[in-house]
Design a protein around this motif. Structure first.
Motif, PDB file in Angstrom:
ATOM      1  N   VAL A 175      42.247  57.697  48.374  1.00 30.40           N
ATOM      2  CA  VAL A 175      43.256  56.749  47.882  1.00 30.40           C
ATOM      3  C   VAL A 175      42.668  55.341  47.859  1.00 30.40           C
ATOM      4  CG1 VAL A 175      45.499  55.690  48.387  1.00 30.40           C
ATOM      5  CG2 VAL A 175      45.196  58.159  48.650  1.00 30.40           C
ATOM      6  N   PHE A 176      41.972  55.009  48.919  1.00 27.80           N
ATOM      7  CA  PHE A 176      41.319  53.704  49.018  1.00 27.80           C
ATOM      8  C   PHE A 176      40.348  53.514  47.853  1.00 27.80           C
ATOM      9  CE2 PHE A 176      38.072  50.882  50.987  1.00 27.80           C
ATOM     10  CZ  PHE A 176      38.898  49.812  51.293  1.00 27.80           C
ATOM     11  N   LYS A 177      39.598  54.570  47.526  1.00 23.97           N
ATOM     12  CA  LYS A 177      38.635  54.527  46.423  1.00 23.97           C
ATOM     13  C   LYS A 177      39.337  54.323  45.079  1.00 23.97           C
ATOM     14  CE  LYS A 177      34.832  57.476  47.499  1.00 23.97           C
ATOM     15  NZ  LYS A 177      34.225  58.767  47.309  1.00 23.97           N
ATOM     16  N   ILE A 178      40.466  54.998  44.882  1.00 23.75           N
ATOM     17  CA  ILE A 178      41.215  54.870  43.619  1.00 23.75           C
ATOM     18  C   ILE A 178      41.695  53.431  43.448  1.00 23.75           C
ATOM     19  CG2 ILE A 178      43.358  55.535  42.431  1.00 23.75           C
ATOM     20  CD1 ILE A 178      42.871  58.384  43.660  1.00 23.75           C
ATOM     21  N   ILE A 179      42.235  52.849  44.516  1.00 28.54           N
ATOM     22  CA  ILE A 179      42.699  51.455  44.462  1.00 28.54           C
ATOM     23  C   ILE A 179      41.531  50.538  44.120  1.00 28.54           C
ATOM     24  CG2 ILE A 179      43.613  49.556  45.868  1.00 28.54           C
ATOM     25  CD1 ILE A 179      45.328  51.687  47.327  1.00 28.54           C
ATOM     26  N   LEU A 180      40.391  50.796  44.724  1.00 25.94           N
ATOM     27  CA  LEU A 180      39.185  49.993  44.475  1.00 25.94           C
ATOM     28  C   LEU A 180      38.733  50.110  43.012  1.00 25.94           C
ATOM     29  CD1 LEU A 180      37.315  48.185  46.138  1.00 25.94           C
ATOM     30  CD2 LEU A 180      35.863  50.176  46.518  1.00 25.94           C
ATOM     31  N   ILE A 181      38.760  51.318  42.481  1.00 30.86           N
ATOM     32  CA  ILE A 181      38.342  51.537  41.086  1.00 30.86           C
ATOM     33  C   ILE A 181      39.301  50.827  40.121  1.00 30.86           C
ATOM     34  CG2 ILE A 181      38.131  53.314  39.275  1.00 30.86           C
ATOM     35  CD1 ILE A 181      36.964  55.142  41.557  1.00 30.86           C
ATOM     36  N   VAL A 182      40.600  50.920  40.387  1.00 30.66           N
ATOM     37  CA  VAL A 182      41.589  50.224  39.538  1.00 30.66           C
ATOM     38  C   VAL A 182      41.338  48.717  39.586  1.00 30.66           C
ATOM     39  CG1 VAL A 182      44.053  49.667  39.291  1.00 30.66           C
ATOM     40  CG2 VAL A 182      43.336  52.044  39.688  1.00 30.66           C
ATOM     41  N   ASP A 183      41.054  48.215  40.790  1.00 29.33           N
ATOM     42  CA  ASP A 183      40.770  46.793  40.975  1.00 29.33           C
ATOM     43  C   ASP A 183      39.553  46.371  40.134  1.00 29.33           C
ATOM     44  OD1 ASP A 183      41.619  44.469  42.166  1.00 29.33           O
ATOM     45  OD2 ASP A 183      40.627  44.835  44.081  1.00 29.33           O
ATOM     46  N   ILE A 184      38.505  47.168  40.177  1.00 30.21           N
ATOM     47  CA  ILE A 184      37.286  46.870  39.409  1.00 30.21           C
ATOM     48  C   ILE A 184      37.582  46.929  37.905  1.00 30.21           C
ATOM     49  CG2 ILE A 184      34.978  47.749  38.825  1.00 30.21           C
ATOM     50  CD1 ILE A 184      34.796  48.598  41.846  1.00 30.21           C
ATOM     51  N   LEU A 185      38.359  47.925  37.480  1.00 30.88           N
ATOM     52  CA  LEU A 185      38.705  48.038  36.055  1.00 30.88           C
ATOM     53  C   LEU A 185      39.522  46.829  35.587  1.00 30.88           C
ATOM     54  CD1 LEU A 185      39.520  51.861  35.783  1.00 30.88           C
ATOM     55  CD2 LEU A 185      37.483  50.646  34.929  1.00 30.88           C
ATOM     56  N   LEU A 186      40.410  46.338  36.449  1.00 26.94           N
ATOM     57  CA  LEU A 186      41.186  45.139  36.093  1.00 26.94           C
ATOM     58  C   LEU A 186      40.264  43.924  35.943  1.00 26.94           C
ATOM     59  CD1 LEU A 186      44.355  45.600  38.341  1.00 26.94           C
ATOM     60  CD2 LEU A 186      44.276  45.653  35.833  1.00 26.94           C
ATOM     61  N   CYS A 187      39.249  43.831  36.802  1.00 24.88           N
ATOM     62  CA  CYS A 187      38.283  42.725  36.698  1.00 24.88           C
ATOM     63  C   CYS A 187      37.482  42.829  35.389  1.00 24.88           C
ATOM     64  CB  CYS A 187      37.335  42.720  37.904  1.00 24.88           C
ATOM     65  SG  CYS A 187      38.144  42.261  39.442  1.00 24.88           S
ATOM     66  N   ILE A 188      37.103  44.032  35.027  1.00 28.49           N
ATOM     67  CA  ILE A 188      36.389  44.237  33.760  1.00 28.49           C
ATOM     68  C   ILE A 188      37.307  43.862  32.599  1.00 28.49           C
ATOM     69  CG2 ILE A 188      35.385  46.006  32.239  1.00 28.49           C
ATOM     70  CD1 ILE A 188      34.389  47.386  34.882  1.00 28.49           C
ATOM     71  N   ALA A 189      38.578  44.226  32.690  1.00 31.44           N
ATOM     72  CA  ALA A 189      39.546  43.876  31.640  1.00 31.44           C
ATOM     73  C   ALA A 189      39.694  42.355  31.523  1.00 31.44           C
ATOM     74  CB  ALA A 189      40.901  44.522  31.937  1.00 31.44           C
ATOM     75  N   LEU A 190      39.677  41.672  32.677  1.00 33.57           N
ATOM     76  CA  LEU A 190      39.759  40.204  32.667  1.00 33.57           C
ATOM     77  C   LEU A 190      38.578  39.615  31.894  1.00 33.57           C
ATOM     78  CD1 LEU A 190      40.876  37.441  33.641  1.00 33.57           C
ATOM     79  CD2 LEU A 190      39.506  37.767  35.718  1.00 33.57           C
ATOM     80  N   VAL A 191      37.386  40.106  32.186  1.00 29.61           N
ATOM     81  CA  VAL A 191      36.189  39.612  31.488  1.00 29.61           C
ATOM     82  C   VAL A 191      36.299  39.926  29.985  1.00 29.61           C
ATOM     83  CG1 VAL A 191      33.687  39.888  31.262  1.00 29.61           C
ATOM     84  CG2 VAL A 191      34.724  39.721  33.530  1.00 29.61           C
ATOM     85  N   ALA A 192      36.812  41.113  29.656  1.00 35.61           N
ATOM     86  CA  ALA A 192      36.978  41.486  28.241  1.00 35.61           C
ATOM     87  C   ALA A 192      37.957  40.537  27.551  1.00 35.61           C
ATOM     88  CB  ALA A 192      37.458  42.930  28.138  1.00 35.61           C
ATOM     89  N   VAL A 193      39.059  40.233  28.215  1.00 37.25           N
ATOM     90  CA  VAL A 193      40.050  39.308  27.634  1.00 37.25           C
ATOM     91  C   VAL A 193      39.414  37.935  27.394  1.00 37.25           C
ATOM     92  CG1 VAL A 193      42.172  38.016  28.149  1.00 37.25           C
ATOM     93  CG2 VAL A 193      42.095  40.496  28.504  1.00 37.25           C
ATOM     94  N   LEU A 194      38.657  37.467  28.385  1.00 36.89           N
ATOM     95  CA  LEU A 194      37.996  36.156  28.239  1.00 36.89           C
ATOM     96  C   LEU A 194      36.987  36.201  27.084  1.00 36.89           C
ATOM     97  CD1 LEU A 194      37.465  35.298  32.009  1.00 36.89           C
ATOM     98  CD2 LEU A 194      38.954  34.067  30.406  1.00 36.89           C
ATOM     99  N   GLY A 195      36.255  37.298  26.974  1.00 41.07           N
ATOM    100  CA  GLY A 195      35.281  37.431  25.889  1.00 41.07           C
ATOM    101  C   GLY A 195      35.939  37.530  24.522  1.00 41.07           C
ATOM    102  N   ILE A 196      37.053  38.220  24.449  1.00 44.73           N
ATOM    103  CA  ILE A 196      37.747  38.403  23.167  1.00 44.73           C
ATOM    104  C   ILE A 196      38.467  37.112  22.751  1.00 44.73           C
ATOM    105  CG2 ILE A 196      39.667  39.617  22.040  1.00 44.73           C
ATOM    106  CD1 ILE A 196      38.780  42.097  23.789  1.00 44.73           C
ATOM    107  N   ARG A 197      39.167  36.489  23.695  1.00 50.22           N
ATOM    108  CA  ARG A 197      39.907  35.247  23.380  1.00 50.22           C
ATOM    109  C   ARG A 197      38.944  34.077  23.184  1.00 50.22           C
ATOM    110  NH1 ARG A 197      43.879  34.182  21.160  1.00 50.22           N
ATOM    111  NH2 ARG A 197      44.345  32.393  22.445  1.00 50.22           N
ATOM    112  N   HIS A 198      37.808  34.143  23.856  1.00 51.15           N
ATOM    113  CA  HIS A 198      36.709  33.205  23.690  1.00 51.15           C
ATOM    114  C   HIS A 198      37.136  31.728  23.758  1.00 51.15           C
ATOM    115  CE1 HIS A 198      32.616  32.345  22.266  1.00 51.15           C
ATOM    116  NE2 HIS A 198      32.388  33.586  22.620  1.00 51.15           N
ATOM    117  N   PRO A 199      37.861  31.319  24.818  1.00 52.71           N
ATOM    118  CA  PRO A 199      38.251  29.899  24.928  1.00 52.71           C
ATOM    119  C   PRO A 199      37.017  29.049  25.242  1.00 52.71           C
ATOM    120  CG  PRO A 199      38.749  31.035  26.962  1.00 52.71           C
ATOM    121  CD  PRO A 199      38.253  32.088  25.997  1.00 52.71           C
ATOM    122  N   SER A 200      37.155  27.734  25.119  1.00 49.41           N
ATOM    123  CA  SER A 200      36.061  26.853  25.534  1.00 49.41           C
ATOM    124  C   SER A 200      35.756  27.148  26.998  1.00 49.41           C
ATOM    125  CB  SER A 200      36.480  25.382  25.410  1.00 49.41           C
ATOM    126  OG  SER A 200      36.807  25.089  24.083  1.00 49.41           O
TER     127      SER A 200
END
Ligand SMILES: [Zn+2]
Length: 153
Positions: free
Chosen positions: A50-75
């Motif tokens: 369970v701890f591992k699943i929470i950790l993986i979801v957390d990492i995926l959310l961080c990757i999604a954050l980077v993707a959003v920043l890359g796609i929106r491409h703000p200054s």
């Protein structure tokens, strides 16, 4: 705090400060956030799966954050990505413990650890299951603020 809360806070610091001084501030934000009551376990989790699943979801959310920043491409999106990474990195010190399924259980265990580990552990004075409420509130507020920042060109 969960990695996504550290990362999104770091990204906000990068997007608002828009100067390389944001990098050490993002790193230091990690410790400021860890002082705030947050999610954790009263005792070692029964299941590391369970701890591992929470950790993986957390990492995926961080990757999604980077993707959003890359796609929106703000200054200064690149600064936001670096700040997000730096804000989350202090928790990498726990990776070795995780691999060994080791959790500090007592003051005697803690006394054997490096001073930085002791500091990082002790500032997290309230790390309990109910802290998930604070984590969710922080994530929603930070996501709303990030949304506002990303709405500007
Ligand atoms: Zn931490």
């Amino acid at each position: 705090m969960r990695a996504i809360n550290h990362a999104i806070t770091g990204a906000i610091i990068g997007l608002t400060i828009t100067n390389p001084i944001a990098l050490p501030l993002a790193f230091m934000s990690h410790y400021a956030l860890d002082v705030i009551p947050h999610h954790g376990y009263d005792k070692p989790p029964r299941s590391f799966a369970v701890f591992k699943i929470i950790l993986i979801v957390d990492i995926l959310l961080c990757i999604a954050l980077v993707a959003v920043l890359g796609i929106r491409h703000p200054s200064y999106w690149w600064l936001a990505v670096l700040c997000a990474f730096l804000a989350a990195t202090p928790d990498l010190m726990w990776v070795g413990d995780f691999k060994k399924k080791l959790i500090v259980k007592s003051k005697e265990d803690l006394a054997k650890r490096h001073a930085i580990v002791r500091f990082h552990f002790l500032i997290q004075w309230f790390e309990r299951p109910i802290g998930i409420v604070v984590e969710i509130a922080w994530a929603l507020a930070a996501a709303a603020l990030l949304g506002v920042l990303l709405s500007y060109p």
